[in-house]
Design a protein around this motif. Structure first.
Motif, PDB file in Angstrom:
ATOM      1  N   SER A 198       0.830  -1.200   0.000  1.00 23.34           N
ATOM      2  CA  SER A 198       0.000   0.000   0.000  1.00 23.34           C
ATOM      3  C   SER A 198       0.867   1.252   0.000  1.00 23.34           C
ATOM      4  O   SER A 198       1.612   1.489   0.950  1.00 23.34           O
ATOM      5  N   ILE A 199       0.728   2.075  -1.057  1.00 21.73           N
ATOM      6  CA  ILE A 199       1.458   3.345  -1.100  1.00 21.73           C
ATOM      7  C   ILE A 199       0.903   4.300  -0.050  1.00 21.73           C
ATOM      8  O   ILE A 199       1.664   5.008   0.623  1.00 21.73           O
ATOM      9  N   GLY A 202       2.262   3.545   3.189  1.00 22.13           N
ATOM     10  CA  GLY A 202       3.656   3.955   3.214  1.00 22.13           C
ATOM     11  C   GLY A 202       3.804   5.434   3.496  1.00 22.13           C
ATOM     12  O   GLY A 202       4.679   5.848   4.272  1.00 22.13           O
ATOM     13  N   PHE A 238       8.585   4.339   4.422  1.00 19.73           N
ATOM     14  CA  PHE A 238       7.864   4.405   3.148  1.00 19.73           C
ATOM     15  C   PHE A 238       8.240   3.261   2.219  1.00 19.73           C
ATOM     16  O   PHE A 238       7.384   2.612   1.618  1.00 19.73           O
ATOM     17  N   LEU A 239       9.535   2.989   2.098  1.00 20.02           N
ATOM     18  CA  LEU A 239      10.003   2.037   1.095  1.00 20.02           C
ATOM     19  C   LEU A 239       9.518   0.616   1.327  1.00 20.02           C
ATOM     20  O   LEU A 239       9.278  -0.126   0.375  1.00 20.02           O
ATOM     21  N   TYR A 241       6.669  -0.384   2.351  1.00 20.40           N
ATOM     22  CA  TYR A 241       5.323  -0.518   1.791  1.00 20.40           C
ATOM     23  C   TYR A 241       5.331  -0.310   0.285  1.00 20.40           C
ATOM     24  O   TYR A 241       4.617  -0.996  -0.455  1.00 20.40           O
ATOM     25  N   PHE A 242       6.149   0.644  -0.189  1.00 20.38           N
ATOM     26  CA  PHE A 242       6.223   0.890  -1.629  1.00 20.38           C
ATOM     27  C   PHE A 242       6.780  -0.328  -2.365  1.00 20.38           C
ATOM     28  O   PHE A 242       6.261  -0.722  -3.424  1.00 20.38           O
ATOM     29  N   LYS A 243       7.854  -0.940  -1.823  1.00 20.61           N
ATOM     30  CA  LYS A 243       8.428  -2.112  -2.478  1.00 20.61           C
ATOM     31  C   LYS A 243       7.451  -3.286  -2.458  1.00 20.61           C
ATOM     32  O   LYS A 243       7.399  -4.070  -3.418  1.00 20.61           O
ATOM     33  N   TRP A 245       4.195  -2.946  -2.513  1.00 24.43           N
ATOM     34  CA  TRP A 245       3.198  -2.572  -3.528  1.00 24.43           C
ATOM     35  C   TRP A 245       3.730  -2.858  -4.926  1.00 24.43           C
ATOM     36  O   TRP A 245       3.028  -3.411  -5.776  1.00 24.43           O
ATOM     37  N   TYR A 246       4.962  -2.486  -5.164  1.00 25.97           N
ATOM     38  CA  TYR A 246       5.567  -2.674  -6.484  1.00 25.97           C
ATOM     39  C   TYR A 246       5.664  -4.164  -6.825  1.00 25.97           C
ATOM     40  O   TYR A 246       5.328  -4.586  -7.939  1.00 25.97           O
TER      41      TYR A 246
END
Length: 265
Positions: A198-199, A202, A238-239, A241-243, A245-246
């Protein structure tokens, strides 16, 4: 009196070895060095101290430490990283402990570890406060390192006590090292733990980390070093959750593409 094996993990550790090794050699009855592929002068320095090096490919820190303890001839082990430097008080305590009667197997000791970033002592480095007190001296039959991908620790039914003194943890010694570890830690975390992709989560987590680890912790008082530790906490939060999500969307895209290809056939 009991015998103690020092277990030391190395990887391109030449920067600090001349400070790390002398106190460890002083307390060691046996010295196990496990190296995961150093290309600098790490191996030469260890050989200068008369140490035998065991080569083992790196997967996770806990697994590497367990491999080192399995090589030990003695049950009591002191497990250290190559950026942790024992002071005289810590060494004196360990020598006195060894000179006494052998402890119960479920006893263990925590080092008093003070974190340094870019050469300066800090109060916090996400996700811990400094000092922290990890268990590092224990009976390998009674306890072992776990498999957490980040921030692993010794687990077992233990009664622990704190070793006096200061162990300098001279980590994150350059800006490159800060971002290198940030990338490595968050990648391992996403690979081995179930992180919600989830961005939005994040962003919220990063904002919370900024306030907690930079403003409320007082890191802002430490100038550029505080800015680095605050940024590290914010990006880490942040990263992960971003990773996740990616990776999730990449996997979903691959599944959809495969499904589309099968229908066309």
């Amino acid at each position: 009196m009991f015998k103690l094996t020092v277990c030391l993990l190395t990887f391109n550790s030449a920067r600090l070895l001349h400070e790390v090794l002398p106190p460890l050699v002083t307390v060691a009855d046996e010295f196990i060095v496990v190296d995961s592929g150093s290309t600098d002068k790490t191996l030469d320095i260890c050989h200068d101290y008369g140490l035998t090096i065991h080569h083992h490919p790196y997967s996770m820190h806990g697994a590497q430490m367990r491999h080192a303890t399995e090589l030990s001839s003695y049950d009591w082990v002191l497990c250290m990283d190559s950026d942790e430097i024992l002071d005289a008080e810590t060494v004196e305590f360990i020598l006195a402990l060894k000179a006494g009667s052998e402890p119960e197997a479920n006893h263990a000791w925590r080092i008093s570890r003070y974190w340094h970033v870019l050469g300066e002592e800090v109060r916090t480095i996400y996700p811990v406060s400094s000092p922290d007190y990890p268990v590092r001296l224990f009976n390998r039959i009674q306890a072992r390192f776990n498999d957490r991908p980040v921030d692993d620790k010794v687990e077992g039914n233990l009664q622990t006590a704190k070793i006096p003194g200061r162990v300098r943890h001279d980590t994150f010694y350059s800006l490159h090292e800060v971002f290198n570890k940030l990338n490595g830690y968050t990648t391992r975390l996403v690979k081995y733990q179930n992180i919600r992709p989830s961005i939005a989560r994040g962003v919220i987590s990063a904002i919370g980390a900024f306030f907690k680890w930079y403003l409320f912790s007082g890191a802002w008082r430490q100038g550029k070093v505080g800015a680095v530790t605050g940024l590290y906490a914010t990006l880490y939060s942040f990263l992960k959750y971003f990773k996740a999500w990616y990776a999730h969307n990449t996997k979903q895209g691959a599944v959809m593409e495969k499904h589309t290809d099968s229908r066309q056939v």
